[in-house]
Each structure stands twice: as structure tokens, then as C-alpha cells.
Write an enzyme that holds these catalytic residues in place. Structure first.
Site, PDB file in Angstrom:
ATOM      1  N   ARG A   1       2.551  38.358  64.077  1.00 46.26           N
ATOM      2  CA  ARG A   1       1.949  39.593  64.582  1.00 46.26           C
ATOM      3  C   ARG A   1       2.814  40.766  64.163  1.00 46.26           C
ATOM      4  O   ARG A   1       4.061  40.675  64.237  1.00 46.26           O
ATOM      5  CB  ARG A   1       1.855  39.604  66.125  1.00 46.26           C
ATOM      6  CG  ARG A   1       1.088  38.491  66.749  1.00 46.26           C
ATOM      7  CD  ARG A   1      -0.318  38.335  66.221  1.00 46.26           C
ATOM      8  NE  ARG A   1      -1.183  39.483  66.481  1.00 46.26           N
ATOM      9  CZ  ARG A   1      -2.331  39.690  65.839  1.00 46.26           C
ATOM     10  NH1 ARG A   1      -2.731  38.863  64.892  1.00 46.26           N
ATOM     11  NH2 ARG A   1      -3.084  40.720  66.129  1.00 46.26           N
ATOM     12  N   ILE A   2       2.167  41.842  63.737  1.00 44.82           N
ATOM     13  CA  ILE A   2       2.924  43.068  63.468  1.00 44.82           C
ATOM     14  C   ILE A   2       3.224  43.712  64.822  1.00 44.82           C
ATOM     15  O   ILE A   2       2.315  43.840  65.656  1.00 44.82           O
ATOM     16  CB  ILE A   2       2.112  44.001  62.552  1.00 44.82           C
ATOM     17  CG1 ILE A   2       2.040  43.375  61.156  1.00 44.82           C
ATOM     18  CG2 ILE A   2       2.740  45.399  62.504  1.00 44.82           C
ATOM     19  CD1 ILE A   2       1.127  44.079  60.203  1.00 44.82           C
ATOM     20  N   LEU A   3       4.476  44.048  65.053  1.00 45.76           N
ATOM     21  CA  LEU A   3       4.861  44.564  66.371  1.00 45.76           C
ATOM     22  C   LEU A   3       4.782  46.089  66.398  1.00 45.76           C
ATOM     23  O   LEU A   3       5.040  46.755  65.401  1.00 45.76           O
ATOM     24  CB  LEU A   3       6.287  44.121  66.708  1.00 45.76           C
ATOM     25  CG  LEU A   3       6.518  42.604  66.727  1.00 45.76           C
ATOM     26  CD1 LEU A   3       7.963  42.301  67.106  1.00 45.76           C
ATOM     27  CD2 LEU A   3       5.560  41.905  67.678  1.00 45.76           C
TER      28      LEU A   3
ATOM     29  N   GLU B   1      10.236  48.954  61.547  1.00 44.82           N
ATOM     30  CA  GLU B   1       9.630  48.624  60.252  1.00 44.82           C
ATOM     31  C   GLU B   1       9.544  47.099  60.108  1.00 44.82           C
ATOM     32  O   GLU B   1      10.481  46.405  60.506  1.00 44.82           O
ATOM     33  CB  GLU B   1      10.527  49.119  59.122  1.00 44.82           C
ATOM     34  CG  GLU B   1      10.767  50.596  59.120  1.00 44.82           C
ATOM     35  CD  GLU B   1       9.686  51.316  58.338  1.00 44.82           C
ATOM     36  OE1 GLU B   1       9.411  50.892  57.205  1.00 44.82           O
ATOM     37  OE2 GLU B   1       9.128  52.276  58.887  1.00 44.82           O
TER      38      GLU B   1
ATOM     39  N   GLU C   1      17.119  28.132  56.074  1.00 46.14           N
ATOM     40  CA  GLU C   1      16.665  28.786  57.313  1.00 46.14           C
ATOM     41  C   GLU C   1      17.133  28.000  58.528  1.00 46.14           C
ATOM     42  O   GLU C   1      17.614  28.565  59.514  1.00 46.14           O
ATOM     43  CB  GLU C   1      15.138  28.893  57.328  1.00 46.14           C
ATOM     44  CG  GLU C   1      14.582  29.821  56.268  1.00 46.14           C
ATOM     45  CD  GLU C   1      13.076  30.005  56.409  1.00 46.14           C
ATOM     46  OE1 GLU C   1      12.563  30.029  57.532  1.00 46.14           O
ATOM     47  OE2 GLU C   1      12.401  30.117  55.371  1.00 46.14           O
TER      48      GLU C   1
ATOM     49  N   GLY D   1       6.494  25.762  63.676  1.00 44.81           N
ATOM     50  CA  GLY D   1       7.704  25.834  64.498  1.00 44.81           C
ATOM     51  C   GLY D   1       8.866  24.986  64.021  1.00 44.81           C
ATOM     52  O   GLY D   1       9.600  24.441  64.846  1.00 44.81           O
TER      53      GLY D   1
ATOM     54  N   ARG E   1      -3.130  46.210  70.389  1.00 42.76           N
ATOM     55  CA  ARG E   1      -1.821  45.573  70.177  1.00 42.76           C
ATOM     56  C   ARG E   1      -0.867  45.804  71.335  1.00 42.76           C
ATOM     57  O   ARG E   1      -0.098  44.929  71.708  1.00 42.76           O
ATOM     58  CB  ARG E   1      -1.173  46.112  68.895  1.00 42.76           C
ATOM     59  CG  ARG E   1      -1.764  45.537  67.645  1.00 42.76           C
ATOM     60  CD  ARG E   1      -1.009  46.006  66.406  1.00 42.76           C
ATOM     61  NE  ARG E   1      -1.767  45.647  65.229  1.00 42.76           N
ATOM     62  CZ  ARG E   1      -1.674  44.469  64.607  1.00 42.76           C
ATOM     63  NH1 ARG E   1      -0.841  43.561  65.032  1.00 42.76           N
ATOM     64  NH2 ARG E   1      -2.413  44.224  63.547  1.00 42.76           N
TER      65      ARG E   1
ATOM     66  N   GLU F   1      15.436  24.762  54.238  1.00 44.46           N
ATOM     67  CA  GLU F   1      16.676  24.071  54.673  1.00 44.46           C
ATOM     68  C   GLU F   1      17.738  25.087  55.065  1.00 44.46           C
ATOM     69  O   GLU F   1      18.460  24.901  56.042  1.00 44.46           O
ATOM     70  CB  GLU F   1      17.237  23.231  53.519  1.00 44.46           C
ATOM     71  CG  GLU F   1      16.653  21.848  53.430  1.00 44.46           C
ATOM     72  CD  GLU F   1      17.256  21.074  52.255  1.00 44.46           C
ATOM     73  OE1 GLU F   1      18.475  21.225  51.993  1.00 44.46           O
ATOM     74  OE2 GLU F   1      16.492  20.351  51.600  1.00 44.46           O
TER      75      GLU F   1
ATOM     76  N   HIS G   1      13.418  35.776  58.018  1.00 45.23           N
ATOM     77  CA  HIS G   1      12.508  36.104  56.921  1.00 45.23           C
ATOM     78  C   HIS G   1      12.899  35.277  55.706  1.00 45.23           C
ATOM     79  O   HIS G   1      14.087  35.205  55.360  1.00 45.23           O
ATOM     80  CB  HIS G   1      12.598  37.601  56.604  1.00 45.23           C
ATOM     81  CG  HIS G   1      11.666  38.007  55.512  1.00 45.23           C
ATOM     82  ND1 HIS G   1      10.296  38.072  55.701  1.00 45.23           N
ATOM     83  CD2 HIS G   1      11.893  38.329  54.222  1.00 45.23           C
ATOM     84  CE1 HIS G   1       9.727  38.427  54.550  1.00 45.23           C
ATOM     85  NE2 HIS G   1      10.669  38.587  53.644  1.00 45.23           N
TER      86      HIS G   1
END
Ligand code: GRF
Length: 215
Positions: free
Chosen positions: A94-96, A146, A177, A14, A68, A175, A112
Site C-alpha cells: 500500500r502507498i502510505l 516519499e 533480505e 511473508g 486511504r 537471501e 526494498h
């Protein structure tokens, strides 16, 4: 000014969550971090958030044995209980499914660690080094069906050095990010960055001109 109630979804340490919480401590910041939710009860970020006085919740994906959508329905219910308006994914592993993505369409953002659309998925820094790219960085984008896709809000770039290892590159990107995620959430919460088709209007590029030419 209305501060828009925002939830941060995490799975791990986090550090981006921490950057968003710090930014939102400024009274003029347009989002209030009203909840930190994790799919892992042992995510170190949860304790950090609680120490900072933020409400926390756990929806453990393991309790939904591969279903899911049932997991996501529970996440969605917790978000609604807390009257959340925007969701920021910050290392949420987690893939949504289209269910959660659709429920939060144009109100859910993700960070990302690569300059999308390059290097979707994991191990982005290793792959950037393997490919020999000279610019690398991070992207904040709206979440679409996607993985690591969706309209781009902000990108921040760093030069790739000959001496870089995946770890040194990751540290420099991190940094960036921490700089661009609070900016992106502010633009979205204030209604300045908006989706227009496949693009965002009112987004930003975060790079010093010197970063853009290397060496
Ligand atoms: C970050 O590199 C982020 O870009 C990616 O997952 C990592 C999370 O790190 N989505 P942290 O938990 O915010 O420190």
C-alpha cells in the site's frame, strides 16, 4: 533487556516476516513480534504467522473504498490496541499517506529489493538487469513520505552474473533480505541505529569484500 513490541505489516507470502519472527525467537533479540497485520485477508503470511503463535489482524483496504486515510486510521488503531512500538513493513503493498508515516516517524522501517536510491518502485530485478548494473541488493530504511525513500539503515549487496534472469537475481537478493532485515530491526529496536537528518548513524553495510568487486 526490554524487548520492543513490533508489528510486521504484510500483503503476501511473508518470507521476510518469517525471517524476522525466527530472529525474534532468540531471547536476547531486542524486538518481540507482537502482531502481524495484513491488508489482504488471503495473504499466505497470515497463516504462517498464526501457526508460529503470533497474533494476527486484517484491515482490508477494500472496505475503505479508496479512502486511504480512513484505512490507515484503522491500521493505526489496531497497532495502538496491541501497544506496538515499532513497525516493520515486509512486502506491504500500500502507498502510505503522510498520516501513517507521520504517526510512526522514525519507528517504521521497510525493506526494498534494490540498492536505494536506485530502482525505487516495482520490478527492481528486471530493471537492474536491463541497466546492466554489476552490483544489486536490498535496502532497509526508515519510512518517509516519499515511496522507497528515507534514511538507510542497512544495505546488502550481491554481484549480478551474466547468466542471471530476474528470478535467479531475485532469489539471491531475497537471501540477503532475510539476513539484513533481522539485523536492521535489532539495531533500531535496541536504539543503536538512529536517524540523524537524512542519514542513519549506527547502520551497517552487509557485503563480503569479495562481493564488492566483480568479476
Ligand atoms: C520483498 O522482496 C521485499 O523486499 C519487498 O516485497 C517482497 C516481499 O516478499 N518489499 P516477502 O513477502 O517478504 O516474501
Amino acid at each position: 533487556m526490554t524487548r520492543r513490541k513490533t508489528a510486521i505489516l504484510i500483503s503476501g507470502r511473508g518470507s521476510n516476516m518469517g525471517a524476522l519472527i525466527s530472529a525474534a525467537m532468540q531471547p536476547e533479540y531486542p524486538a518481540e513480534i507482537a502482531l502481524v497485520l495484513s491488508n489482504r485477508p488471503d495473504a499466505p503470511g497470515l497463516e504462517r504467522a498464526a501457526d508460529l503463535g503470533i497474533a494476527t489482524a486484517v484491515v482490508d483496504h477494500k472496505e475503505f473504498s479508496g479512502d486511504r486515510q480512513a484505512f490507515e486510521r484503522q491500521v493505526d488503531a489496531v497497532l495502538k490496541d496491541h501497544r506496538i512500538e515499532f513497525v516493520a513493513l515486509a512486502g506491504f503493498m500500500r502507498i502510505l499517506t503522510p498520516f501513517l508515516v507521520g504517526a510512526w516517524s522514525n519507528r517504521m522501517i521497510n525493506i526494498h529489493p534494490a540498492l536505494l536510491p536506485s530502482f525505487k518502485g516495482l520490478a527492481t530485478h528486471e530493471r537492474a538487469l536491463e541497466e546492466g548494473v554489476k552490483l544489486h541488493g536490498a535496502t532497509v530504511h526508515f519510512v518517509s513520505a516519499e515511496m522507497d525513500d528515507g534514511p538507510i539503515i542497512i544495505q546488502g549487496a550481491v554481484p549480478v552474473l551474466d547468466t542471471d534472469t530476474p528470478d535467479t537475481l531475485a532469489a539471491r537478493v531475497l537471501e540477503v533480505e532475510h539476513k539484513i532485515y533481522p539485523k536492521a530491526l535489532a539495531l533500531v529496536a535496541a536504539g543503536k541505529a538512529r536517524v540523524a537528518g537524512t542519514r542513519v548513524t549506527g547502520g551497517e553495510c552487509d557485503a563480503e569484500p569479495a562481493d564488492l568487486v566483480w568479476p
